[in-house]
Structure formats: structure tokens, C-alpha cells
Design a protein around this motif. Structure first.
Motif, mmCIF file in Angstrom:
data_model
loop_
_atom_site.group_PDB
_atom_site.id
_atom_site.type_symbol
_atom_site.label_atom_id
_atom_site.label_comp_id
_atom_site.label_asym_id
_atom_site.label_seq_id
_atom_site.Cartn_x
_atom_site.Cartn_y
_atom_site.Cartn_z
ATOM 1 N N ARG A 289 0.847 -1.181 0.000
ATOM 2 C CA ARG A 289 0.000 0.000 0.000
ATOM 3 C C ARG A 289 0.890 1.241 0.000
ATOM 4 O O ARG A 289 1.889 1.297 0.727
ATOM 5 N N GLU A 290 0.510 2.238 -0.816
ATOM 6 C CA GLU A 290 1.353 3.414 -0.938
ATOM 7 C C GLU A 290 0.551 4.702 -0.846
ATOM 8 O O GLU A 290 -0.625 4.747 -1.211
ATOM 9 N N TYR B 291 -7.797 3.576 -0.881
ATOM 10 C CA TYR B 291 -8.266 3.695 0.487
ATOM 11 C C TYR B 291 -8.135 5.136 0.968
ATOM 12 O O TYR B 291 -7.138 5.802 0.669
ATOM 13 N N CYS B 292 -9.119 5.581 1.736
ATOM 14 C CA CYS B 292 -8.913 6.834 2.443
ATOM 15 C C CYS B 292 -8.581 6.508 3.893
ATOM 16 O O CYS B 292 -8.929 5.438 4.404
ATOM 17 N N ALA B 293 -7.904 7.446 4.526
ATOM 18 C CA ALA B 293 -7.452 7.236 5.887
ATOM 19 C C ALA B 293 -7.414 8.571 6.624
ATOM 20 O O ALA B 293 -7.251 9.619 5.998
ATOM 21 N N ALA B 294 -7.541 8.491 7.940
ATOM 22 C CA ALA B 294 -7.538 9.680 8.790
ATOM 23 C C ALA B 294 -6.407 9.593 9.806
ATOM 24 O O ALA B 294 -6.210 8.547 10.428
ATOM 25 N N TRP C 229 -9.110 3.722 8.746
ATOM 26 C CA TRP C 229 -9.070 3.365 7.331
ATOM 27 C C TRP C 229 -10.454 2.975 6.849
ATOM 28 O O TRP C 229 -11.242 2.382 7.590
ATOM 29 N N GLY C 230 -10.721 3.287 5.591
ATOM 30 C CA GLY C 230 -11.918 2.793 4.950
ATOM 31 C C GLY C 230 -11.686 1.392 4.399
ATOM 32 O O GLY C 230 -10.585 0.841 4.497
ATOM 33 N N PRO D 91 3.672 7.857 5.882
ATOM 34 C CA PRO D 91 3.705 6.463 6.325
ATOM 35 C C PRO D 91 2.324 5.956 6.742
ATOM 36 O O PRO D 91 1.560 6.678 7.377
ATOM 37 N N LEU D 92 2.053 4.721 6.394
ATOM 38 C CA LEU D 92 0.750 4.130 6.706
ATOM 39 C C LEU D 92 0.488 4.128 8.211
ATOM 40 O O LEU D 92 -0.649 4.356 8.635
ATOM 41 N N ASN D 93 1.528 3.883 8.995
ATOM 42 C CA ASN D 93 1.303 3.721 10.427
ATOM 43 C C ASN D 93 1.014 5.033 11.142
ATOM 44 O O ASN D 93 0.748 5.030 12.350
#
Length: 124
Positions: free
Chosen positions: A45-46, A95-98, A114-115, A107-109
Motif C-alpha cells: 500500500r502506498e 483507500y482513504c485514511a484519517a 481506514w476505509g 507512512p501508513l502507520n
């Protein structure tokens, strides 16, 4: 707690456009940095794009600069990703993320919520 629901994915020809939407629950949407990520089969995932809490700052991955635009409407608890001039290599689950941070993060973390993702397919 924030729940995110993406929509707007689909099949499009190369060179075409799509607009993704991500609706958030809760009354604190404007407290979050919002980001869009993508994951293609067999790849990690990027980060794609991010937007500050009130939309004044945006950040993009190099591979989408000039083609994608992220925006948000805090009154509607929604973040958007306008994707133009799509290429076959843009095909992925988006994906959207908050993130509860003060600056846009890649960074993902760094993202707390996450949706479920929406599929984008680009035919050549």
C-alpha cells in the motif's frame, strides 16, 4: 472513533477520469489529516495524496502530481480524490485514511482509521 466509507471507483479507459469520495462519520472530521492510499495486487500500500485539516495544504506522490487533486468539504465530512488522465498503472484499490496528526504524513502507520477501499480499474 471515525468510520470511513469510500465510493466512486469503477472501470475507466486510459486517459479518463474518476472522482473518489470518502465520507466520514463523527463530528470531528476537521480534526484529522486525511489521506488517500492505493494498493495494487502484489504490491505494498502506498501514499497517493494528503490534505491538511482545513484544506490549505496538500501533498502528492510524484507519480500523481499534475493528474490527481485531493480536496475536502468539512461541512459534508467528505474528502475527494479527482483523478484525471488515468493510466493502467493507476489501477488499484484506493483507500482513504484519517490521521490525528498536525501535518500531512505519508507512512501508513501514522494513520489511525481506514476505509474498506474502492476498486479502480483502468483499461488500456
Amino acid at each position: 472513533q471515525v468510520q470511513l466509507v469510500e465510493s466512486g471507483g469503477g472501470l475507466v479507459q486510459a486517459g479518463g477520469s474518476l472522482r473518489l469520495s470518502c465520507s466520514a462519520s463523527g463530528r470531528t472530521f476537521s480534526s484529522y489529516i486525511m489521506g488517500w492510499f492505493r494498493q495494487a495486487p502484489g504490491k505494498e500500500r502506498e501514499f497517493v495524496a494528503g490534505i491538511s485539516r482545513y484544506g490549505s495544504t496538500t501533498r502528492y506522490a510524484d507519480f500523481v502530481k499534475g493528474r490527481f487533486t485531493i480536496s475536502r468539504d468539512n461541512a459534508k465530512n467528505t474528502v475527494y480524490l479527482q483523478m484525471n488522465n488515468l493510466k493502467p498503472e493507476d489501477a488499484a484499490v484506493y483507500y482513504c485514511a484519517a490521521a490525528g496528526t498536525t501535518m500531512i504524513q505519508t507512512p501508513l502507520n501514522e494513520y489511525d482509521y481506514w476505509g474498506q477501499g474502492t476498486q479502480v480499474t483502468v483499461s488500456s
